[in-house]
Design a protein around this motif. Structure first.
Motif, PDB file in Angstrom:
ATOM      1  N   PHE A  23       0.878  -1.176   0.000  1.00 18.54           N
ATOM      2  CA  PHE A  23       0.000   0.000   0.000  1.00 18.54           C
ATOM      3  C   PHE A  23       0.910   1.219   0.000  1.00 18.54           C
ATOM      4  O   PHE A  23       1.420   1.604   1.040  1.00 18.54           O
ATOM      5  N   HIS A  78     -12.845  11.648   2.937  1.00 15.50           N
ATOM      6  CA  HIS A  78     -11.427  11.628   2.572  1.00 15.50           C
ATOM      7  C   HIS A  78     -11.307  11.297   1.087  1.00 15.50           C
ATOM      8  O   HIS A  78     -11.980  10.396   0.591  1.00 15.50           O
ATOM      9  N   GLU A  80      -8.439  10.377  -0.628  1.00 11.21           N
ATOM     10  CA  GLU A  80      -7.424   9.444  -1.133  1.00 11.21           C
ATOM     11  C   GLU A  80      -8.136   8.319  -1.894  1.00 11.21           C
ATOM     12  O   GLU A  80      -9.255   7.925  -1.567  1.00 11.21           O
ATOM     13  N   ASP A  82      -8.133   5.197  -2.222  1.00  9.09           N
ATOM     14  CA  ASP A  82      -8.672   3.941  -1.676  1.00  9.09           C
ATOM     15  C   ASP A  82     -10.103   4.131  -1.167  1.00  9.09           C
ATOM     16  O   ASP A  82     -10.819   3.157  -0.951  1.00  9.09           O
ATOM     17  N   HIS A  83     -10.516   5.388  -0.989  1.00 11.02           N
ATOM     18  CA  HIS A  83     -11.894   5.658  -0.553  1.00 11.02           C
ATOM     19  C   HIS A  83     -12.701   6.410  -1.611  1.00 11.02           C
ATOM     20  O   HIS A  83     -13.926   6.319  -1.615  1.00 11.02           O
ATOM     21  N   HIS A 145      -5.307  12.448   7.653  1.00 12.25           N
ATOM     22  CA  HIS A 145      -3.904  12.726   7.339  1.00 12.25           C
ATOM     23  C   HIS A 145      -3.733  13.491   6.033  1.00 12.25           C
ATOM     24  O   HIS A 145      -2.580  13.669   5.571  1.00 12.25           O
ATOM     25  N   ASP A 164      -9.569   7.624   7.945  1.00  9.55           N
ATOM     26  CA  ASP A 164      -8.426   6.710   8.146  1.00  9.55           C
ATOM     27  C   ASP A 164      -8.053   6.542   9.626  1.00  9.55           C
ATOM     28  O   ASP A 164      -7.450   5.527  10.005  1.00  9.55           O
ATOM     29  N   TYR A 192      -0.308   0.886  11.684  1.00 15.12           N
ATOM     30  CA  TYR A 192      -0.993   1.920  10.909  1.00 15.12           C
ATOM     31  C   TYR A 192      -0.589   3.307  11.411  1.00 15.12           C
ATOM     32  O   TYR A 192      -0.248   4.199  10.634  1.00 15.12           O
ATOM     33  N   HIS A 225     -10.652   1.654   7.459  1.00 19.66           N
ATOM     34  CA  HIS A 225      -9.910   0.397   7.223  1.00 19.66           C
ATOM     35  C   HIS A 225     -10.020  -0.483   8.460  1.00 19.66           C
ATOM     36  O   HIS A 225      -9.914   0.007   9.598  1.00 19.66           O
TER      37      HIS A 225
HETATM   38 FE1  FEO Z   1      -5.655   8.072   3.366  1.00 19.97          FE
HETATM   39 FE2  FEO Z   1      -7.135   5.043   3.495  1.00 19.97          FE
HETATM   40  O1  FEO Z   1      -6.565   6.630   2.686  1.00 19.97           O
END
Ligand code: FEO
Length: 392
Positions: A23, A78, A80, A82-83, A145, A164, A192, A225
């Motif tokens: 990742f 968010h 990013e 992945d979302h 973040h 996150d 994490y 997550h």
């Molecule tokens: Fe900052 Fe799970 O993306």
């Protein structure tokens, strides 16, 4: 995976990625999940989406609860990928009346997807959204973040949808913290934090104080997550308190790589010295440990010891990579030292020292360079270095 009811009429509708192993440089050796949450009230709202290849999985989960076209609102906590990766497909499939995001989220959505005509509505900290019996309270968490990040709090359910924060990269069939082994869960949560949030620790402290001041009643934290914290979210809130203060144990991490085993012998001898001082330590060869797992150990270690042979007047690339990664994550309050073997020029220790200085790691020794293969006297000096670090 089937959808799971998190609270009355609040459902996990995300996806489990059993196979992801990297990742953006973080070793997700046990996979991950992309959590999206569906709240069904007089208005129906979807909180975040999933990585693009999992869009159909999310949509199937939603279909088991409601017809996706009935969704009124999409909340983007968010941006990013992945979302947000599935946002274009989700908007096309759902046709939401509104897409709520922070002001930075609005910018980031524009810069990611370059779409005009999405029904974006910017929300700020303190804004609320009435769904019917449930009310969403928004809280911007800028730089936790990403600049766009925010939390959504469902007051009536005492549920914090936390983006996150408080997450873990861990693929499981279970959805809740009380269904899995606690120590493994905390390990993934610590990893994490160490790899994603450590550099924002001062902001994490401010956020924890803000949440405490707001006196939010929280009994469940649903991150984007991994497992959902229910029943006892104080376990992860307390851990974030400790990690953001960078509280350290009497523990050392000796991180090294080696060409012909000389630096490795030195590492073991340094470890012996630490042991003689009663200091808990980990020897972490970069041939056998991923940088992101080294970070997990660094999170609660007081001493960082780095070893590299000199290669082509420089560091071995694995150690240079580790130091570059660590520097970006801004550890604080650590002590450290350097060691390494060399053939004729011996720049490695000096280069490590420079990096320690740049990271404001307090050096307890000028560092130890030994030529070619360490003999008994050289190894004794390494053990003495370990003792010096241990006593410091
Ligand atoms: Fe900052 Fe799970 O993306």
């Amino acid at each position: 995976m089937l959808p799971v009811e998190v609270k009355p009429k609040v459902y996990w509708v995300g996806a489990v990625d059993w196979n992801i192993r990297d990742f953006h440089g973080y070793s997700t050796y046990k996979g991950s999940t992309y959590n999206a949450y569906l709240v069904v009230d007089e208005k129906i709202a979807l909180f975040d989406t999933v990585k693009r290849p999992f869009f159909e999985t999310m949509l199937e989960n939603i279909r088991k609860i409601v017809d996706p076209s009935k969704i009124d609102y999409l909340v983007v906590n968010h941006v990013e990928m992945d979302h947000s990766g599935s946002i274009p497909e989700t908007i096309a499939a759902v046709g939401p009346e509104k897409v709520f995001c922070s002001s930075m989220g609005e910018k980031a959505l524009g810069e990611h997807f370059h779409q005009d005509g999405w029904p974006l509505q910017v929300v700020r900290s303190g804004d609320t959204l009435r769904l019917g019996t449930k009310t969403v309270h928004f809280l911007e968490t800028r730089m936790l973040h990403w600049p766009d990040s925010m939390f959504s709090y469902l007051a009536e359910d005492r549920l914090l949808i936390s983006s996150d924060a408080f997450g873990q990269h861990w693929a499981t069939s279970e959805r809740f913290d009380d269904q899995v082994e606690r120590s493994e869960l905390m390990h993934h949560a610590a990893k994490y934090y160490a790899n994603i949030l450590l550099l924002y620790s001062p902001l994490v402290q401010k956020l924890l104080a803000t949440v405490a001041d707001m006196k939010l009643e929280i009994d469940t934290i649903a991150p984007d997550h991994g497992l959902i914290w229910r029943g006892n979210p104080s376990a992860i809130l307390d851990a974030y308190g400790r990690w953001s203060r960078q509280e350290a144990k009497r523990k050392a991490v000796v991180v090294y790589d080696t060409m012909w085993h000389s630096t490795e012998r030195m590492a073991h001898a340094v470890g012996e010295g630490l042991e003689q001082e009663g200091v808990s330590y980990k020897l972490m060869s970069l041939k056998h440990n991923h940088r992101s797992d080294v970070m997990t150990e660094i999170l609660d270690a007081e001493a960082l010891v780095f070893g590299s042979p000199t290669l082509n007047n420089g560091l071995v690339p694995t150690l240079a990579d580790m130091l570059c990664y660590l520097k970006g994550l801004k550890p604080s309050g650590k002590i450290g030292a350097a060691f390494g073997s060399y053939g004729w020029s011996g720049e490695a220790v000096k280069l490590i020292n420079g990096e320690l200085e740049a990271m404001k790691v307090e050096r307890v020794d000028p560092g130890l360079s030994l030529k070619y293969v360490p003999g008994a006297e050289g190894l004794a000096r390494c053990t003495a270095l370990g003792r010096k670090i241990g006593s410091a």
